[in-house]
Scaffold this active site. Structure first.
Site, PDB file in Angstrom:
ATOM      1  N   ASP A   1      -9.044  -9.454   9.667  1.00  0.00           N
ATOM      2  CA  ASP A   1      -8.539  -8.101   9.372  1.00  0.00           C
ATOM      3  C   ASP A   1      -9.562  -6.986   9.590  1.00  0.00           C
ATOM      4  O   ASP A   1      -9.187  -5.906  10.012  1.00  0.00           O
ATOM      5  CB  ASP A   1      -8.033  -8.060   7.924  1.00  0.00           C
ATOM      6  CG  ASP A   1      -7.146  -6.859   7.629  1.00  0.00           C
ATOM      7  OD1 ASP A   1      -6.340  -6.484   8.517  1.00  0.00           O
ATOM      8  OD2 ASP A   1      -7.256  -6.270   6.547  1.00  0.00           O
TER       9      ASP A   1
ATOM     10  N   TYR B   1      -1.495  -3.674  -6.856  1.00  0.00           N
ATOM     11  CA  TYR B   1      -1.157  -4.497  -5.674  1.00  0.00           C
ATOM     12  C   TYR B   1      -2.149  -4.315  -4.515  1.00  0.00           C
ATOM     13  O   TYR B   1      -2.493  -3.185  -4.140  1.00  0.00           O
ATOM     14  CB  TYR B   1       0.241  -4.133  -5.174  1.00  0.00           C
ATOM     15  CG  TYR B   1       0.888  -5.245  -4.364  1.00  0.00           C
ATOM     16  CD1 TYR B   1       1.608  -6.248  -5.006  1.00  0.00           C
ATOM     17  CD2 TYR B   1       0.759  -5.318  -2.994  1.00  0.00           C
ATOM     18  CE1 TYR B   1       2.193  -7.285  -4.284  1.00  0.00           C
ATOM     19  CE2 TYR B   1       1.338  -6.345  -2.261  1.00  0.00           C
ATOM     20  CZ  TYR B   1       2.057  -7.330  -2.914  1.00  0.00           C
ATOM     21  OH  TYR B   1       2.631  -8.352  -2.204  1.00  0.00           O
TER      22      TYR B   1
ATOM     23  N   SER C   1      -0.844  -2.918  11.757  1.00  0.00           N
ATOM     24  CA  SER C   1      -0.372  -3.906  10.783  1.00  0.00           C
ATOM     25  C   SER C   1       0.907  -4.547  11.322  1.00  0.00           C
ATOM     26  O   SER C   1       1.705  -3.885  11.994  1.00  0.00           O
ATOM     27  CB  SER C   1      -0.065  -3.221   9.445  1.00  0.00           C
ATOM     28  OG  SER C   1      -1.212  -2.539   8.989  1.00  0.00           O
TER      29      SER C   1
ATOM     30  N   CYS D   1       1.324  -6.927  13.633  1.00  0.00           N
ATOM     31  CA  CYS D   1       1.383  -7.260  15.064  1.00  0.00           C
ATOM     32  C   CYS D   1       0.742  -8.616  15.334  1.00  0.00           C
ATOM     33  O   CYS D   1       0.436  -8.944  16.486  1.00  0.00           O
ATOM     34  CB  CYS D   1       0.690  -6.192  15.898  1.00  0.00           C
ATOM     35  SG  CYS D   1       1.647  -4.693  16.098  1.00  0.00           S
TER      36      CYS D   1
ATOM     37  N   HIS E   1     -10.598  -1.975  11.904  1.00  0.00           N
ATOM     38  CA  HIS E   1      -9.459  -2.793  11.487  1.00  0.00           C
ATOM     39  C   HIS E   1      -9.258  -3.857  12.569  1.00  0.00           C
ATOM     40  O   HIS E   1      -8.320  -3.778  13.363  1.00  0.00           O
ATOM     41  CB  HIS E   1      -8.235  -1.870  11.365  1.00  0.00           C
ATOM     42  CG  HIS E   1      -7.047  -2.492  10.716  1.00  0.00           C
ATOM     43  ND1 HIS E   1      -5.769  -2.058  10.941  1.00  0.00           N
ATOM     44  CD2 HIS E   1      -6.930  -3.512   9.841  1.00  0.00           C
ATOM     45  CE1 HIS E   1      -4.923  -2.774  10.221  1.00  0.00           C
ATOM     46  NE2 HIS E   1      -5.598  -3.668   9.552  1.00  0.00           N
TER      47      HIS E   1
ATOM     48  N   LYS F   1      -9.282  -2.270   2.032  1.00  0.00           N
ATOM     49  CA  LYS F   1      -8.990  -1.091   2.860  1.00  0.00           C
ATOM     50  C   LYS F   1      -9.809   0.131   2.396  1.00  0.00           C
ATOM     51  O   LYS F   1     -10.246   0.933   3.213  1.00  0.00           O
ATOM     52  CB  LYS F   1      -7.502  -0.762   2.809  1.00  0.00           C
ATOM     53  CG  LYS F   1      -6.598  -1.913   3.239  1.00  0.00           C
ATOM     54  CD  LYS F   1      -6.829  -2.332   4.663  1.00  0.00           C
ATOM     55  CE  LYS F   1      -5.804  -3.356   5.112  1.00  0.00           C
ATOM     56  NZ  LYS F   1      -6.033  -3.814   6.480  1.00  0.00           N
TER      57      LYS F   1
ATOM     58  N   ARG G   1       2.550 -11.924  -0.232  1.00  0.00           N
ATOM     59  CA  ARG G   1       1.220 -12.254   0.289  1.00  0.00           C
ATOM     60  C   ARG G   1       0.677 -13.568  -0.237  1.00  0.00           C
ATOM     61  O   ARG G   1       1.051 -14.020  -1.316  1.00  0.00           O
ATOM     62  CB  ARG G   1       0.235 -11.154  -0.150  1.00  0.00           C
ATOM     63  CG  ARG G   1       0.555  -9.768   0.384  1.00  0.00           C
ATOM     64  CD  ARG G   1       0.107  -9.618   1.806  1.00  0.00           C
ATOM     65  NE  ARG G   1       0.413  -8.303   2.349  1.00  0.00           N
ATOM     66  CZ  ARG G   1      -0.334  -7.721   3.291  1.00  0.00           C
ATOM     67  NH1 ARG G   1      -1.400  -8.312   3.764  1.00  0.00           N
ATOM     68  NH2 ARG G   1       0.013  -6.545   3.769  1.00  0.00           N
TER      69      ARG G   1
ATOM     70  N   ARG H   1       0.862  -1.185   0.000  1.00  0.00           N
ATOM     71  CA  ARG H   1       0.000   0.000   0.000  1.00  0.00           C
ATOM     72  C   ARG H   1       0.901   1.238   0.000  1.00  0.00           C
ATOM     73  O   ARG H   1       1.933   1.257   0.675  1.00  0.00           O
ATOM     74  CB  ARG H   1      -0.860   0.033   1.268  1.00  0.00           C
ATOM     75  CG  ARG H   1      -1.949  -1.006   1.294  1.00  0.00           C
ATOM     76  CD  ARG H   1      -2.861  -0.824   2.491  1.00  0.00           C
ATOM     77  NE  ARG H   1      -2.229  -1.175   3.742  1.00  0.00           N
ATOM     78  CZ  ARG H   1      -1.753  -0.309   4.618  1.00  0.00           C
ATOM     79  NH1 ARG H   1      -1.835   0.996   4.388  1.00  0.00           N
ATOM     80  NH2 ARG H   1      -1.195  -0.712   5.734  1.00  0.00           N
TER      81      ARG H   1
HETATM   82  C1  OXD Z   1      -2.573  -4.115   6.509  1.00  0.00           C
HETATM   83  C2  OXD Z   1      -3.101  -5.266   5.750  1.00  0.00           C
HETATM   84  O1  OXD Z   1      -1.618  -3.465   6.072  1.00  0.00           O
HETATM   85  O2  OXD Z   1      -4.027  -5.920   6.243  1.00  0.00           O
HETATM   86  O3  OXD Z   1      -3.124  -3.844   7.581  1.00  0.00           O
HETATM   87  O4  OXD Z   1      -2.619  -5.535   4.645  1.00  0.00           O
HETATM   88 MN    MN Z   2      -4.864  -4.977   7.956  1.00  0.00          MN
END
Ligand code: OXD
Ligand code: MN
Length: 605
Positions: free
Chosen positions: A292, A215, A267, A269, A244, A224, A388, A73
């Protein structure tokens, strides 16, 4: 232009598709039906174009390698284009919507030359759920189509629910790489240069325009962009929460009692790991509802109901192993798309910390030969750090049946957390809802030596883990949380907790984490159940170390340390919030949070 007939009688949708086609000038238009045959055809076209590699070791699974400029991102190119700058707030990149539309319209002009424009009707949430929302993504990327097949509910059924007049969120996407006649992608991931990439949100119109990236969150617009940034704006005006957060179901097997827990962490964690946790304690079971995103609405019975709006996992590969997350490993055995991982000679995937050494020569994420050299600590990784897997949620061995429940699941507890090597204890519970909102507002991770431009030890705040995902002013968002709490009667209000798996002692992690986190979940379950034992402290309720179900690997002294209040550390924390964090929100910071801050300060003495 050839055009497959619109299967929809929705005039507004048909008019929008036509308008975008005349702007972007694709060679053809294709309406996605969401079938397996469609998926397979699209994959075949990507194999033929040299963009997808079938994986011999994993049925119906493929590897893609993106352009090195298009691997994550891009927050610096992500915009909230609200009419007023103040509505975007201090944590978002604001841009004037008129200016941006002018600039992006010029980029979109003719940008789909030589390509097909795919129309993807999708539902975020089980089709027909009162909490679900419908979007339609127009894209010139077949890679996006196949990922959307996995990540959302896609196709004809969505159009049926939409009918002739239903509401949908328009999501326009182009990779920004028109083809001249007789040209093809020549096996190279198509995208635009970084300064031409835009991930734009128009909250007043509830519209998304994305250009230049193929991407993940930049291109799979249901995730998102829709489910967090645009949904958070809708949620504010409609009285619900778009968060989130993972959602998990925990069962105490002795009496089959169940609790549902939603948890927000920044993100990287370990949200996916917690969502699929394998408990180390006997008699407890964890199942996954989502990993997520959670959409939560107060229900008529006074509880807060949550759905996972997604249908798949878009998980980070490096670090995922049979030790860290066996359920994720089983979820990706087949029908999975891998992006930017390494390829083995026998047609399997590999990444750093997968749990075993690279089996021989690999092809790395750049498409180059790579041989593991364990003596070289600086060896470039074979898989990109943000590589990913995209896998259907229903392939997860512990997916909860409620994942498809139209009404969602009633949330008993909400968890916040971050990477905090010091100060923050293993777990503490908010005294009430507003104290819990305060906890969410101060979420953050401590900066480590890895980020050289930042001061080690400082906390980078990521309120509610929503910093890159809240579509409006974060101060208004805090206020919204306080208001939602008022709408839920005390008895049904989820209890709020702060957890920290990342406390360090003598430079090493003090808590083993992973499956052992089930011990903390057990205490949380019992607190929700009314059967828990806790001590009241200045920062909230905490387990008494003497009664806590401790793993053998943690000494009594260490447990005491991570379950005590570090008064001096907390005083510094409060000072940091006062000086560096809360002032950012100006007069939009709710007075309730100032009051919570003052109350903790007073209790600390
Ligand atoms: C993030 C994801 O960056 O879920 O939180 O990809
Ligand atoms: Mn996320």
């Amino acid at each position: 232009m050839s055009c497959c007939e619109s299967p929809s009688n929705h005039e507004k949708l048909n008019a929008w598709v036509k308008e975008i086609a005349s702007l972007t000038e694709p060679d053809s238009i294709y309406w996605c039906d969401g079938t397996k045959a469609e998926y397979d055809e699209m994959v075949q076209s990507l194999i033929d174009a040299g963009l997808a590699t079938p994986l011999k070791k994993r049925p119906n699974s493929y590897l893609f390698r993106s352009d090195p400029s298009d691997v994550a991102r891009v927050e610096s190119r992500t915009y909230i284009a609200s009419k007023s700058k103040d509505d975007a707030g201090p944590t978002n990149n604001w841009i004037d919507p008129k200016e941006l539309k002018k600039e992006m319209t010029a980029l979109y002009k003719g940008c789909m030359h030589g390509r097909t424009m795919y129309v993807i009707p999708f539902s975020m949430g089980p089709i027909g759920s009162p909490i679900a929302k419908i979007g339609v993504e127009l894209t010139d990327s077949p890679y996006v189509v196949i990922n959307m097949h996995i990540m959302a509910r896609v196709g004809v059924k969505v159009l049926e629910v939409l009918g002739a007049k239903g509401e949908f969120i328009p999501c326009l996407h182009s990779i920004g790489k028109p083809l001249l006649s007789c040209q093809d992608d020549n096996g190279k991931w198509p995208c635009a240069p970084i300064d031409k990439k835009y991930i734009a949100h128009f909250p007043e119109e509830k519209t998304i325009w994305s250009y230049g990236s193929g991407y993940g969150g930049n291109a799979l617009l249901g995730k998102k962009c829709l489910a967090l940034r645009i949904a958070s704006v809708a949620a504010k005006s409609e009285g619900w929460l778009a968060e989130h957060m993972l959602i998990l179901k925990i069962t105490r097997e002795s009496d089959n009692k169940v609790k549902y827990i939603a948890a927000a962490f920044p993100s990287a964690c370990g949200k996916t790991n917690l969502a699929m946790l394998v408990p180390t304690i006997k008699g407890w079971k964890v199942e996954t509802v989502g990993d997520d995103i959670a959409w939560m609405r107060p229900g008529k019975d006074g509880k807060l109901y949550a759905i996972n709006p997604e249908a798949g996992f878009f998980g980070v590969a490096p670090g995922t192993s049979m030790d860290s997350n066996p359920n994720a490993m089983h979820s990706i055995e087949e029908n999975t798309i891998f992006t930017n991982v390494a390829l083995t000679e026998d047609g399997d995937v590999w990444w750093e910390q997968i749990g075993y050494d690279a089996p021989g020569k690999l092809i790395d994420w750049h498409g180059k030969e790579w041989v593991q050299d364990k003596s070289n600590k600086d060896q470039a990784p074979a898989a990109h750090g943000n590589s990913r897997f995209t896998a259907p949620a229903k392939q997860c061995p512990v997916i909860a049946p409620e994942f498809e429940e139209l009404a969602g699941v009633p949330i008993d507890a909400i968890l916040f957390g971050g990477r905090r090597p010091s100060t923050i204890p293993l777990v503490h519970q908010a005294k009430n809802w507003n104290h819990g909102v305060f906890m969410g507002s101060i979420v953050g991770s401590e900066i480590t030596a890895a980020a050289l431009d930042l001061k080690v030890g400082d906390v980078r705040r990521d309120p509610f883990a929503m910093l890159p995902f809240c579509g409006y002013h974060m101060g208004d968002y805090f206020k919204h949380w306080i208001e939602v709490g008022k709408k839920i009667p005390e008895a049904g209000r989820p209890k709020i907790f702060f957890v920290n798996w990342f406390r360090k002692k003598d430079g090493k992690f003090a808590w083993p984490g992973y499956g052992e986190n089930s011990r903390v979940l057990k205490w949380i379950f019992e607190q929700c159940d009314g059967s828990g034992k806790s001590v009241d402290t200045p920062i909230g309720l905490m387990p008494d170390p003497a009664n806590f179900d401790k793993p053998d690997s943690v000494s009594e002294d260490t447990l005491k340390e991570i379950l005590s209040v570090d008064v001096e550390g907390w005083k510094k924390e409060i000072a940091d919030i006062k000086q560096n964090h809360y002032p950012k929100f100006g007069n939009k910071l709710p007075k309730e949070l100032q009051e919570e801050l003052a109350a903790i300060e007073k209790r600390l003495g």
